[in-house]
Design a protein around this motif. Structure first.
Motif, PDB file in Angstrom:
ATOM      1  N   GLN A  16       0.831  -1.207   0.000  1.00 35.01           N
ATOM      2  CA  GLN A  16       0.000   0.000   0.000  1.00 35.01           C
ATOM      3  C   GLN A  16       0.866   1.259   0.000  1.00 35.01           C
ATOM      4  O   GLN A  16       0.618   2.195  -0.755  1.00 35.01           O
ATOM      5  N   GLU A  83       0.634   3.964   8.089  1.00 36.25           N
ATOM      6  CA  GLU A  83      -0.270   2.939   7.569  1.00 36.25           C
ATOM      7  C   GLU A  83      -0.978   2.232   8.715  1.00 36.25           C
ATOM      8  O   GLU A  83      -0.349   1.886   9.724  1.00 36.25           O
ATOM      9  N   GLY A  85      -4.162  -0.765   8.766  1.00 34.34           N
ATOM     10  CA  GLY A  85      -5.181  -1.530   8.056  1.00 34.34           C
ATOM     11  C   GLY A  85      -5.178  -1.212   6.579  1.00 34.34           C
ATOM     12  O   GLY A  85      -4.132  -1.264   5.927  1.00 34.34           O
ATOM     13  N   ASN A  86      -6.346  -0.870   6.051  1.00 38.55           N
ATOM     14  CA  ASN A  86      -6.466  -0.583   4.619  1.00 38.55           C
ATOM     15  C   ASN A  86      -6.299   0.905   4.298  1.00 38.55           C
ATOM     16  O   ASN A  86      -6.712   1.366   3.243  1.00 38.55           O
ATOM     17  N   ARG A  87      -5.655   1.650   5.221  1.00 37.37           N
ATOM     18  CA  ARG A  87      -5.469   3.088   4.988  1.00 37.37           C
ATOM     19  C   ARG A  87      -4.010   3.488   5.126  1.00 37.37           C
ATOM     20  O   ARG A  87      -3.280   2.988   5.970  1.00 37.37           O
ATOM     21  N   THR A 121      -7.669   5.156   1.001  1.00 32.56           N
ATOM     22  CA  THR A 121      -8.389   3.963   1.432  1.00 32.56           C
ATOM     23  C   THR A 121      -8.299   2.930   0.326  1.00 32.56           C
ATOM     24  O   THR A 121      -8.687   3.199  -0.820  1.00 32.56           O
ATOM     25  N   PHE A 122      -7.760   1.764   0.666  1.00 30.40           N
ATOM     26  CA  PHE A 122      -7.507   0.703  -0.305  1.00 30.40           C
ATOM     27  C   PHE A 122      -8.591  -0.360  -0.268  1.00 30.40           C
ATOM     28  O   PHE A 122      -9.181  -0.642   0.779  1.00 30.40           O
ATOM     29  N   ASP A 123      -8.815  -0.975  -1.424  1.00 34.44           N
ATOM     30  CA  ASP A 123      -9.742  -2.093  -1.573  1.00 34.44           C
ATOM     31  C   ASP A 123      -9.157  -3.003  -2.653  1.00 34.44           C
ATOM     32  O   ASP A 123      -8.975  -2.563  -3.798  1.00 34.44           O
ATOM     33  N   SER A 124      -8.799  -4.222  -2.285  1.00 33.84           N
ATOM     34  CA  SER A 124      -8.253  -5.204  -3.223  1.00 33.84           C
ATOM     35  C   SER A 124      -7.029  -4.687  -3.981  1.00 33.84           C
ATOM     36  O   SER A 124      -6.903  -4.881  -5.190  1.00 33.84           O
ATOM     37  N   ARG A 128      -9.578   3.061  -3.440  1.00 29.82           N
ATOM     38  CA  ARG A 128     -11.026   3.223  -3.620  1.00 29.82           C
ATOM     39  C   ARG A 128     -11.421   4.684  -3.346  1.00 29.82           C
ATOM     40  O   ARG A 128     -12.341   5.217  -3.959  1.00 29.82           O
TER      41      ARG A 128
END
Length: 146
Positions: A16, A83, A85-87, A121-124, A128
């Motif tokens: 990420q 960083e 999680g997904n952020r 914000t990440f997704d796969s 996103r």
């Protein structure tokens, strides 16, 4: 502009954080819009450091053109990356030479800068949503009196 730039030489970044690095150092600094599909989902949402809220690759590409035209030699200095999680968040310094009217301020030709605080914000594996809070008032002051 006295805050030091992150030294990433020899640093192995998470996937990420590496995508954030690519976003700023390869996509923005080179205005390489061909990288947009590899970074963002097709209908990602974006709120830029200079204020606009956009959706999708096309609107974002137009924003890249506008910023890199308004500020010659546009560059991002990465100052902090965090960083969880997904952020990925951080602190960035954006700068370039003011060569087009921005916020009602006529082109000055001056080297100007502003800070921004992004939240990716990440997704796969792709972004996103990207929200960047920018110091617009600091930029305006520098364009007027730098």
């Amino acid at each position: 502009m006295d805050e030091p730039v992150l030294n990433l030489d020899g640093v192995v970044l998470s996937p990420q954080k590496e995508l954030v690095r690519i976003f700023y150092k390869e996509m923005w600094d080179r205005a390489d819009k061909s990288l947009i599909p590899s970074i963002f989902h097709p209908n990602f949402t974006f709120r830029g450091s200079l204020g606009p809220s956009l959706v999708g690759h096309g609107q974002f590409a137009e924003y890249v053109d506008w910023v890199t035209t308004a500020f010659a030699n546009y560059t991002t200095d990465m100052l902090v990356l965090i960083e969880e999680g997904n952020r990925v968040s951080g602190k960035m310094r954006f700068h370039g030479y003011h060569r087009q009217e921005v916020f009602g301020v006529a082109p000055s030709g001056r080297h100007v800068w502003w800070t921004g605080m992004p939240i990716f914000t990440f997704d796969s594996g792709k972004v996103r949503d990207l929200y960047v809070l920018g110091d617009i008032y600091g930029l305006i002051e520098r364009m007027r009196s730098a």
